[in-house]
Enzyme design. Structure first.
Site: not given
Ligand code: BTN
Length: 268
Positions: A62, A126, A261
């Site tokens: 994100r 996380k 936050r």
């Molecule tokens: C975040 O930042 O919290 C979201 C992360 C999402 C990661 C997943 S891994 C599978 C899919 N492919 C990606 O490139 N991103 C999502």
């Protein structure tokens, strides 16, 4: 951990979901499973379709961040789905996905929490991230990719490259972990969510989201583009937007550009 195999993953799907799924891919290395799903599955229109990868070289997180995706240690999954809904009716889907993942993790005795909109955490660390991306948007029709990264058994060396506290399933459960089983349960729970969400919308997920949330009642700082607001979190409204009491006025925050936050946590 051993690589995924489709037999092991699909063993977790009920017959109805096996028939429903039109395409699957298990890749060793991809740029991003979301990118693959958008470019190949959504373009083909043959949906639903799922892609898992053992590693990603350009994993997307994100806020334009990079999702660290070491080989074979975690699950990287993207499910492409055609929703017969308007894009506005899908605003809160990403929160419902968070609920489905937290529910699934209970199979492993893990009681994870949600930080708005859909960060999956345990004691502020996380455990999983969710990124939704859409392609075709016409009135009443959206092709959407639901990307999930779930930490399963990650080497402590990753502390050097991950810029926030993190944990993984292996560190949080005594259950024996089988990556195929976890991947299959994850896929099945998200397919079930997509089917249900088309019928019920967010309403049937809202109470559960609220019960897993760590922000309500907490003092928070909101970053909305260039603006920063401080206040007390009041939870979410029926569209999944964040309600915050700022200087005696309730303000509502939507969207992908907003981060939150909580007390001394790192900005999401
Ligand atoms: C975040 O930042 O919290 C979201 C992360 C999402 C990661 C997943 S891994 C599978 C899919 N492919 C990606 O490139 N991103 C999502």
């Amino acid at each position: 951990m051993a690589s995924l195999n489709w037999q092991g993953v699909s063993d977790q799907l009920p017959e109805e979901q096996k028939l429903q799924l039109k395409q699957y891919r298990l890749e060793n290395e991809v740029g991003s499973t979301n990118e693959l799903a958008l470019q190949q599955f959504c373009r083909s229109g043959n949906l639903p379709a799922v892609c898992f990868a053992e590693s990603q070289t350009r994993g997307r997180g994100r806020h334009g961040r990079y999702w660290v995706s070491p080989e074979s240690e975690n699950i990287y999954m993207s499910l492409a789905w055609n929703f017969e809904l308007d894009i506005n009716d899908l605003q809160s889907l990403s929160l419902a996905v968070g609920v489905a993942v937290v529910d699934m993790l209970k199979c492993y005795g893990v009681k994870a929490s949600l930080k708005w909109p859909n960060d999956i955490q345990l004691q502020g660390k996380k455990l999983a991230g969710i990124l939704l991306e859409s392609s075709i948007k016409t009135p009443g029709q959206v092709n959407l990719v639901i990307g999930i990264g779930l930490n399963v058994s990650m080497s402590a060396d990753m502390n050097e490259v991950i810029d926030q506290p993190w944990t993984d399933l292996d560190r949080e459960t005594d259950c024996e972990l089988d990556k195929n089983e976890i991947a299959g349960k994850l896929l099945s729970s998200i397919m079930q969510l997509c089917t249900e969400y088309e019928k019920t919308g967010f309403e049937s997920y809202r109470d559960r989201w609220q019960s897993y949330d760590i922000c309500t009642g907490a003092s928070v700082q909101i970053k909305d583009g260039d603006n920063i607001f401080a206040g007390i979190c009041l939870g979410i409204n029926n569209k999944g937007a964040l309600r915050v009491m700022v200087d005696g006025d309730e303000q509502v925050f939507y969207g992908a550009d907003v981060s939150i936050r909580v007390n001394k946590d790192a900005v999401n």
